[in-house]
Design an enzyme around this catalytic site. Structure first.
Site, PDB file in Angstrom:
ATOM      1  N   ASN A  12      -6.111  -2.961  -4.865  1.00  0.00           N
ATOM      2  CA  ASN A  12      -4.988  -2.086  -4.529  1.00  0.00           C
ATOM      3  C   ASN A  12      -3.743  -2.672  -5.187  1.00  0.00           C
ATOM      4  OD1 ASN A  12      -2.997  -0.572  -3.345  1.00  0.00           O
ATOM      5  ND2 ASN A  12      -3.307  -1.363  -1.266  1.00  0.00           N
ATOM      6  N   LYS A  14      -0.907  -1.470  -5.442  1.00  0.00           N
ATOM      7  CA  LYS A  14       0.335  -1.071  -4.753  1.00  0.00           C
ATOM      8  C   LYS A  14       1.384  -0.657  -5.799  1.00  0.00           C
ATOM      9  CE  LYS A  14      -0.926  -4.027  -0.951  1.00  0.00           C
ATOM     10  NZ  LYS A  14      -0.531  -4.821   0.204  1.00  0.00           N
ATOM     11  N   HIS A 101      -3.021   3.663   4.322  1.00  0.00           N
ATOM     12  CA  HIS A 101      -2.696   2.230   4.255  1.00  0.00           C
ATOM     13  C   HIS A 101      -1.551   1.948   5.224  1.00  0.00           C
ATOM     14  CE1 HIS A 101      -1.306  -1.629   2.799  1.00  0.00           C
ATOM     15  NE2 HIS A 101      -2.485  -1.762   2.208  1.00  0.00           N
ATOM     16  N   GLU A 103       1.025   0.297   4.918  1.00  0.00           N
ATOM     17  CA  GLU A 103       2.364   0.418   4.310  1.00  0.00           C
ATOM     18  C   GLU A 103       2.804   1.874   4.270  1.00  0.00           C
ATOM     19  OE1 GLU A 103       1.356  -1.859   0.841  1.00  0.00           O
ATOM     20  OE2 GLU A 103       1.307  -3.664   2.084  1.00  0.00           O
ATOM     21  N   GLU A 171      -7.755  -3.672   7.853  1.00  0.00           N
ATOM     22  CA  GLU A 171      -6.721  -4.575   7.367  1.00  0.00           C
ATOM     23  C   GLU A 171      -5.746  -4.890   8.498  1.00  0.00           C
ATOM     24  OE1 GLU A 171      -6.223  -4.010   2.816  1.00  0.00           O
ATOM     25  OE2 GLU A 171      -5.086  -2.449   3.792  1.00  0.00           O
ATOM     26  N   GLY A 177      -0.618  -9.554   2.769  1.00  0.00           N
ATOM     27  CA  GLY A 177       0.413 -10.208   1.957  1.00  0.00           C
ATOM     28  C   GLY A 177       1.038 -11.431   2.599  1.00  0.00           C
ATOM     29  N   SER A 217      -4.946 -10.590   2.580  1.00  0.00           N
ATOM     30  CA  SER A 217      -4.960 -11.944   2.013  1.00  0.00           C
ATOM     31  C   SER A 217      -6.359 -12.440   1.661  1.00  0.00           C
ATOM     32  CB  SER A 217      -4.244 -12.925   2.955  1.00  0.00           C
ATOM     33  OG  SER A 217      -2.897 -12.527   3.152  1.00  0.00           O
TER      34      SER A 217
HETATM   35  P1  PGA Z   1      -3.120  -8.406   0.266  1.00  0.00           P
HETATM   36  O1  PGA Z   1      -3.082  -6.803   0.477  1.00  0.00           O
HETATM   37  O2  PGA Z   1      -4.471  -8.738  -0.324  1.00  0.00           O
HETATM   38  O3  PGA Z   1      -1.995  -8.683  -0.680  1.00  0.00           O
HETATM   39  O4  PGA Z   1      -2.938  -9.018   1.609  1.00  0.00           O
HETATM   40  C1  PGA Z   1      -4.213  -6.099   0.911  1.00  0.00           C
HETATM   41  C2  PGA Z   1      -3.857  -4.655   1.090  1.00  0.00           C
HETATM   42  O5  PGA Z   1      -2.773  -4.355   1.619  1.00  0.00           O
HETATM   43  O6  PGA Z   1      -4.644  -3.755   0.736  1.00  0.00           O
END
Ligand code: PGA
Length: 255
Positions: A12, A14, A101, A103, A171, A177, A217
């Site tokens: 992803n 983003k 997601h 976000e 998640e 992140g 992460s």
């Molecule tokens: P990350 O993000 O691996 O940077 O924690 C995962 C995601 O939000 O899909």
């Protein structure tokens, strides 16, 4: 991971990546796939920002890497400025669409109902929806993590789910992140609870075929441990998917 489910490692990107990443990242991964002596024991997917989709589609053509988008609209078409239809995403080569997601749930106030409509639109266009769910730190601390996540699965997954048209990504919001990850036991427990909820609704056989990814992460250093869990069928990778060596290493940990 179970034998009957092919591990999916989905990147992803983003709101990251530009023209340089078409060859520098997607093309690099395609080259690595081409260099494998045997078919990989995992599936890779990359989910770049919308404008890059056709270019990345060309860069990964015939590599076996799948293309995914990061969102779609719930309606088939119409007056929705700035949104993108599932049908168009399918036309430019997407096999997957990430929906719901955290976000987007936070930044755009997306509800389970909207996420469900988006997943339905993606499926109707012939793609698989990667439906994201996850609890906040406060919800976990309050002992409500399973209730929240299973509630999101029930609310966000449309009827008619199959192993082909649905992937779930668990998640934990506090792990995205941040460098923090769920413990293997917590991840396995949540994935098993998600699968049990899918089995209640769609039957045990269908639920046994649906892939449930872990995200938050995931990195080369922790991927093997997470991917070895019985109900973890892959990863949705943010930060580490932007570095070809790291993303590739996570794929290797799966295969
Ligand atoms: P990350 O993000 O691996 O940077 O924690 C995962 C995601 O939000 O899909």
């Amino acid at each position: 991971m179970s034998q009957e489910r092919t591990t999916l490692i989905a990147g992803n990107w983003k709101m990251n990546g530009g023209l340089d990443e078409v060859d520098g990242l997607a093309g690099d991964l395609a080259g690595r796939m081409a260099g494998l002596a045997a078919a990989p024991g995992f599936e890779l997917a990359v989910c770049p920002p919308f404008p890059l989709l056709p270019m990345v589609a060309s860069a990964i053509e015939e590599s076996g890497i799948a293309l995914g988008a990061q969102d779609c609209h719930g309606n088939e078409k119409g007056a929705h400025t700035g949104d993108v239809s599932a049908k168009l995403l399918a036309q430019v080569g997407c096999a997957y669409v990430i929906v719901g997601h955290s976000e987007r749930r936070t930044d755009h106030g997306e509800t389970d109902e909207q996420v469900r409509a988006k997943a339905e639109a993606a499926q109707a266009a012939g793609m698989a929806a990667i439906v994201c769910v996850g609890e906040t730190e406060a919800e976990r601390d309050a002992g409500r993590a399973t209730e929240v996540v299973v509630g999101q699965v029930v609310g966000s997954v449309p009827e008619g789910a199959t192993a082909e048209n649905l992937v779930i990504a668990y998640e934990p919001v506090w792990a995205i992140g941040t460098g923090k990850t769920a413990t293997p036991q917590d991840a396995q427990d949540m994935h098993a609870a998600i699968r049990a909820s899918l089995a209640d609704r769609f039957g045990a056989e269908t639920a046994a075929g649906i892939r449930i990814l872990y995200g938050g992460s995931m990195k080369p250093g922790n991927a093997a441990e997470l991917l070895a869990l019985a109900d973890v069928d892959g990863g949705l990778i943010g930060g580490a998917s932007l570095v070809a060596d790291d993303f590739w290493a996570i794929g290797q940990a799966a295969g």
